[in-house]
Scaffold this active site. Sequence first.
Site, PDB file in Angstrom:
ATOM      1  N   HIS A 173      27.722  67.348 -35.245  1.00  0.00           N
ATOM      2  CA  HIS A 173      28.731  68.410 -35.183  1.00  0.00           C
ATOM      3  C   HIS A 173      29.786  68.084 -34.130  1.00  0.00           C
ATOM      4  O   HIS A 173      29.818  68.656 -33.039  1.00  0.00           O
ATOM      5  CB  HIS A 173      28.074  69.762 -34.900  1.00  0.00           C
ATOM      6  N   ASN A 174      30.650  67.170 -34.482  1.00  0.00           N
ATOM      7  CA  ASN A 174      31.715  66.735 -33.579  1.00  0.00           C
ATOM      8  C   ASN A 174      33.038  66.679 -34.340  1.00  0.00           C
ATOM      9  O   ASN A 174      33.112  67.078 -35.508  1.00  0.00           O
ATOM     10  CB  ASN A 174      31.365  65.372 -32.974  1.00  0.00           C
ATOM     11  N   ALA A 175      34.071  66.179 -33.681  1.00  0.00           N
ATOM     12  CA  ALA A 175      35.408  66.177 -34.286  1.00  0.00           C
ATOM     13  C   ALA A 175      35.501  65.245 -35.485  1.00  0.00           C
ATOM     14  O   ALA A 175      36.339  65.458 -36.372  1.00  0.00           O
ATOM     15  CB  ALA A 175      36.456  65.800 -33.238  1.00  0.00           C
ATOM     16  N   VAL A 176      34.667  64.208 -35.528  1.00  0.00           N
ATOM     17  CA  VAL A 176      34.690  63.303 -36.685  1.00  0.00           C
ATOM     18  C   VAL A 176      34.170  64.034 -37.922  1.00  0.00           C
ATOM     19  O   VAL A 176      34.704  63.876 -39.028  1.00  0.00           O
ATOM     20  CB  VAL A 176      33.869  62.033 -36.406  1.00  0.00           C
ATOM     21  N   HIS A 177      33.124  64.840 -37.740  1.00  0.00           N
ATOM     22  CA  HIS A 177      32.638  65.668 -38.859  1.00  0.00           C
ATOM     23  C   HIS A 177      33.739  66.608 -39.322  1.00  0.00           C
ATOM     24  O   HIS A 177      33.957  66.782 -40.528  1.00  0.00           O
ATOM     25  CB  HIS A 177      31.409  66.460 -38.414  1.00  0.00           C
ATOM     26  N   HIS A 213      36.090  74.644 -38.451  1.00  0.00           N
ATOM     27  CA  HIS A 213      34.933  75.418 -38.909  1.00  0.00           C
ATOM     28  C   HIS A 213      33.705  75.264 -38.021  1.00  0.00           C
ATOM     29  O   HIS A 213      32.809  76.116 -38.049  1.00  0.00           O
ATOM     30  CB  HIS A 213      34.574  75.024 -40.351  1.00  0.00           C
ATOM     31  N   ASP A 214      33.623  74.198 -37.219  1.00  0.00           N
ATOM     32  CA  ASP A 214      32.481  73.989 -36.327  1.00  0.00           C
ATOM     33  C   ASP A 214      32.908  73.820 -34.877  1.00  0.00           C
ATOM     34  O   ASP A 214      32.157  73.256 -34.074  1.00  0.00           O
ATOM     35  CB  ASP A 214      31.677  72.759 -36.761  1.00  0.00           C
ATOM     36  N   ASP A 323      31.899  71.073 -46.459  1.00  0.00           N
ATOM     37  CA  ASP A 323      31.030  71.090 -45.278  1.00  0.00           C
ATOM     38  C   ASP A 323      29.736  70.316 -45.510  1.00  0.00           C
ATOM     39  O   ASP A 323      29.181  69.738 -44.575  1.00  0.00           O
ATOM     40  CB  ASP A 323      30.723  72.537 -44.903  1.00  0.00           C
TER      41      ASP A 323
END
EC number: 3.1.4.-
Length: 447
Positions: A173-177, A213-214, A323
Amino acid sequence: MSCLMVERCGEISFDSPDQNAKCVRMLGDARVRGQTGVLSERRGSYPFIDFRLLNNTTLSGEIGTKKKVKRLLSFQRYFHASRLLRGIVPQASLYLLDEDYLGQARHMLSKVGMWDFDIFLFDRLTNGNSLVTLLCHLFNVHGLIHHFQLDMVTLHRFLVMVQEDYHSQNPYHNAVHAADVTQAMHCYLREPKLANFLTPSDIMLGLLAAAAHDVDHPGVNQPFLIKTKHHLASLYQNVSVLENHHWRSTIGMLRESRLLAHLPKEVTQDIEQQLGSLILATDINRQNEFLIRLKSHLDNQDLRLEDAQDRHFMLQIALKCADICNPCRLWDLSKQWSERVCEEFYRQGDLEQKFELEISPLCNQQKDTIPSIQIGFMTYIVEPLFERWAQFTGDTPLSENMLNHLRRNKAKWRSLLHKQHSSSRSNDHSGQVTGSQEQTLNEEETP
């Protein structure tokens, strides 16, 4: 992070009278109330869960000093906050890259609508600025900058804020995701069945929701926050805790950046509410609710995409697909995401074990292997959703491609699971895929 940072944004509301005194000590429930009346989380109000530091603190104890508060925040987030308090606006380092890297990144952006887009490579080429670079490009491609008369500098500042509020320490759950989900969302927005009806507002909402979204995800799930009595669990009454926080944090950044400040009040209010509706739809606990509703629409053939309400529902479905689309990617990409999400699960399980908490499902590295986790995820979560999505879009090349990848990837995980069970040499149940296993697997034919 000081409360002074919040006072610039508007009136601060607290859930209890004594929280004002505890603002710095607890990093608690500080929220910004804008003119629209929608509450937003203060930027950085979420303490980073640093696994190395939790040995020195108790889960239920209060943080006593400003020094300890700084230690509980990740270095990146504390440094970012201190720069903002000094009035220094962070700048992305994209323009410091070698021209060869920039050229490769630009070439990749020319193929951003392709399903085999490699977000890991793109993130390396942009020096970790994949989310900012991708969103700036997509806003331009879709004509959103011109349509909404957005200031490019302000847009860039907002996107940097979003990117920096993701925790790079999280394996998944990071910016790449977030960038990967945004790229998938862009692909879905181009599906003819949907694209023919979308308005600029729909497109901007879809891209913003995908990107944020995360945001500020702590790397642990909702049950962990509930059983450790985290302040956000109490704030949102144990319902869509993380999703509510992602939404409110996004609203806080929109207001702080003033990206939409030039738009009429009723427009910004509608954008904020619809962003919430989209982000809250990503709560996996609501999966059946959306599937039942989608199935009903498809069976009755009563979707009217001329209707804003039906378009918004399909945007929710598109974001849900984006997602969890990792199992529908090429095997090399899908496998990386599978290993990353399981690593995040295992970290939570190790933390729960360390503090003598019940280990959450899928978080026990000794019992829950990557193949078994992925097979269950594909069977019960991904397949039902993407089969309905394909029913909505029709037999488009993208939908067929995704379902084919899904079937192949599931077959590969089944083969790996079989190898694990049949191997008498290994007693390691970590679920990691070895190089020899993958080489053997790639040589096999899969359906």
